[in-house]
Design an enzyme around this catalytic site. Structure first.
Site, PDB file in Angstrom:
ATOM      1  N   LYS A  12     101.955 -45.412 -10.426  1.00  0.00           N
ATOM      2  CA  LYS A  12     102.780 -44.247 -10.758  1.00  0.00           C
ATOM      3  C   LYS A  12     103.695 -44.560 -11.698  1.00  0.00           C
ATOM      4  O   LYS A  12     104.425 -43.498 -12.178  1.00  0.00           O
ATOM      5  CB  LYS A  12     103.546 -43.525  -9.613  1.00  0.00           C
ATOM      6  CG  LYS A  12     102.258 -42.486  -8.548  1.00  0.00           C
ATOM      7  CD  LYS A  12     103.304 -41.303  -7.641  1.00  0.00           C
ATOM      8  CE  LYS A  12     102.765 -40.994  -5.862  1.00  0.00           C
ATOM      9  NZ  LYS A  12     102.913 -40.060  -5.332  1.00  0.00           N
ATOM     10  N   ASP A  69     104.975 -36.075  -5.982  1.00  0.00           N
ATOM     11  CA  ASP A  69     103.879 -35.842  -4.771  1.00  0.00           C
ATOM     12  C   ASP A  69     102.272 -35.498  -5.579  1.00  0.00           C
ATOM     13  O   ASP A  69     102.593 -34.652  -6.554  1.00  0.00           O
ATOM     14  CB  ASP A  69     104.541 -34.912  -3.736  1.00  0.00           C
ATOM     15  CG  ASP A  69     103.952 -35.239  -2.534  1.00  0.00           C
ATOM     16  OD1 ASP A  69     104.244 -37.150  -2.394  1.00  0.00           O
ATOM     17  OD2 ASP A  69     103.526 -35.124  -1.463  1.00  0.00           O
ATOM     18  N   HIS A 180      96.648 -35.166 -14.026  1.00  0.00           N
ATOM     19  CA  HIS A 180      98.065 -33.893 -13.463  1.00  0.00           C
ATOM     20  C   HIS A 180      98.963 -34.503 -13.934  1.00  0.00           C
ATOM     21  O   HIS A 180      99.714 -33.652 -14.020  1.00  0.00           O
ATOM     22  CB  HIS A 180      97.409 -33.889 -11.672  1.00  0.00           C
ATOM     23  CG  HIS A 180      97.100 -35.083 -11.351  1.00  0.00           C
ATOM     24  ND1 HIS A 180      96.238 -36.137 -11.570  1.00  0.00           N
ATOM     25  CD2 HIS A 180      97.921 -35.556 -10.091  1.00  0.00           C
ATOM     26  CE1 HIS A 180      96.312 -37.299 -11.458  1.00  0.00           C
ATOM     27  NE2 HIS A 180      97.044 -37.175 -10.770  1.00  0.00           N
TER      28      HIS A 180
HETATM   29  P1  ITT Z   1     105.586 -42.849  -2.922  1.00  0.00           P
HETATM   30  O1  ITT Z   1     105.296 -41.160  -1.817  1.00  0.00           O
HETATM   31  O2  ITT Z   1     106.781 -43.908  -2.761  1.00  0.00           O
HETATM   32  O3  ITT Z   1     105.539 -41.667  -4.770  1.00  0.00           O
HETATM   33  P2  ITT Z   1     102.655 -42.379  -2.253  1.00  0.00           P
HETATM   34  O4  ITT Z   1     101.651 -43.504  -2.415  1.00  0.00           O
HETATM   35  O5  ITT Z   1     102.813 -42.384  -1.150  1.00  0.00           O
HETATM   36  O6  ITT Z   1     103.571 -42.947  -3.009  1.00  0.00           O
HETATM   37  P3  ITT Z   1     102.099 -39.576  -2.347  1.00  0.00           P
HETATM   38  O7  ITT Z   1     102.295 -39.361  -0.901  1.00  0.00           O
HETATM   39  O8  ITT Z   1     102.236 -38.439  -3.255  1.00  0.00           O
HETATM   40  O9  ITT Z   1     102.629 -40.958  -2.691  1.00  0.00           O
HETATM   41  O10 ITT Z   1     100.355 -40.094  -2.158  1.00  0.00           O
HETATM   42  C1  ITT Z   1      99.265 -39.681  -3.954  1.00  0.00           C
HETATM   43  C2  ITT Z   1      98.019 -40.497  -3.573  1.00  0.00           C
HETATM   44  O11 ITT Z   1      96.609 -39.397  -4.422  1.00  0.00           O
HETATM   45  C3  ITT Z   1      97.948 -41.876  -4.068  1.00  0.00           C
HETATM   46  O12 ITT Z   1      98.107 -42.527  -3.228  1.00  0.00           O
HETATM   47  C4  ITT Z   1      96.603 -41.734  -4.317  1.00  0.00           C
HETATM   48  O13 ITT Z   1      96.232 -42.236  -3.048  1.00  0.00           O
HETATM   49  C5  ITT Z   1      96.604 -39.869  -4.731  1.00  0.00           C
HETATM   50  N1  ITT Z   1      96.593 -40.187  -6.433  1.00  0.00           N
HETATM   51  C6  ITT Z   1      97.449 -39.309  -7.082  1.00  0.00           C
HETATM   52  N2  ITT Z   1      97.968 -39.095  -7.969  1.00  0.00           N
HETATM   53  C7  ITT Z   1      96.168 -40.120  -8.370  1.00  0.00           C
HETATM   54  C8  ITT Z   1      95.828 -40.265  -9.787  1.00  0.00           C
HETATM   55  O14 ITT Z   1      97.009 -40.469 -10.806  1.00  0.00           O
HETATM   56  N3  ITT Z   1      95.036 -40.794  -9.674  1.00  0.00           N
HETATM   57  C9  ITT Z   1      93.820 -41.618  -8.758  1.00  0.00           C
HETATM   58  N4  ITT Z   1      94.668 -41.718  -7.305  1.00  0.00           N
HETATM   59  C10 ITT Z   1      96.113 -40.470  -7.961  1.00  0.00           C
END
Ligand code: ITT
Length: 202
Positions: A12, A69, A180
């Site tokens: 991210k 998120d 997104h």
């Molecule tokens: P932080 O909470 O520390 O930001 P995280 O990976 O735990 O990191 P989230 O709880 O927002 O973040 O989970 C997002 C998940 O959704 C991420 O781990 C991916 O599996 C999926 N995801 C989000 N954006 C994506 C993208 O652009 N492409 C592919 N998968 C994505």
């Protein structure tokens, strides 16, 4: 302006930094701090989790914080994995584990029923504790196999029809134009620019 990214997800960070790089903002990350919390995501929606991460990190670092998120909603699975996207196959799993589980849950589901969307909520918590949010979505469908080396997470199984390719087959710049996260950040940029303008001497 200094803005700390309230995330521990390197993938991210790469995308968000690229989307903010033309603004007069110094972007900081967990690497710039000796300690950095990993907020517990206790919310039931992306919005709740984005807001709680932004608030916790802003308070800890004592500076404005931007949290993301995000998740994947698959229609044939009633919107799952949604808010649980990062832990779909369990705690401490890899992206590949999540993709394997997703493809196995969708085994036999025909193409026209494999529709899905990525959703992203960005929350910014300013120094005074006020929080602003911005959202973006990208519509596509889940493929039957995992292909492509770019991107991260569910990108190898997410086909984006307007681009006629998977997110995992796009460069970072291509993905940021349509994703997104790119759309949510586009909206969040407006909030940042408003704030920068307010801070300028009249
Ligand atoms: P932080 O909470 O520390 O930001 P995280 O990976 O735990 O990191 P989230 O709880 O927002 O973040 O989970 C997002 C998940 O959704 C991420 O781990 C991916 O599996 C999926 N995801 C989000 N954006 C994506 C993208 O652009 N492409 C592919 N998968 C994505």
């Amino acid at each position: 302006m200094q803005l700390v990214l309230a995330t521990n997800n390197e993938d991210k960070i790469r995308e968000i930094k690229n989307l903010l790089d033309d603004l007069p903002v110094t972007v900081l990350t967990s690497d710039d701090f000796l300690e950095f919390p990993d907020p517990e995501e206790t919310g039931t929606t992306l919005m709740e989790n984005a807001v709680l991460k932004a608030k916790e990190i802003a308070e800890f670092c004592d500076m404005p914080a931007l949290a993301d998120d995000s998740g994947l909603e698959v229609d044939a699975l009633g919107g799952a994995p949604g808010v649980f996207s990062s832990r779909y196959a369990g705690e401490n799993v890899t992206y590949a584990d999540n993709n394997r589980k997703l493809l196995s849950e969708l085994k036999g589901v025909p193409k026209d029923k494999r529709t899905a969307r990525f959703r992203c909520v960005i929350a910014i918590c300013w120094e005074d504790g006020t929080v602003k949010t911005a959202e973006g979505t990208a519509e596509g469908y889940i493929t039957e196999d995992s292909v492509g080396m770019k991107g991260f997470g569910y990108d190898p199984v997410f086909f984006y029809p307007p681009g006629n390719k998977r997110f995992s087959e796009m460069t970072l710049e291509e993905k940021n134009l349509v994703s997104h996260r790119g759309k949510a950040l586009q909206n969040a940029r407006t909030l940042i620019i408003e704030r920068l303008n307010k801070a300028l001497p009249k």
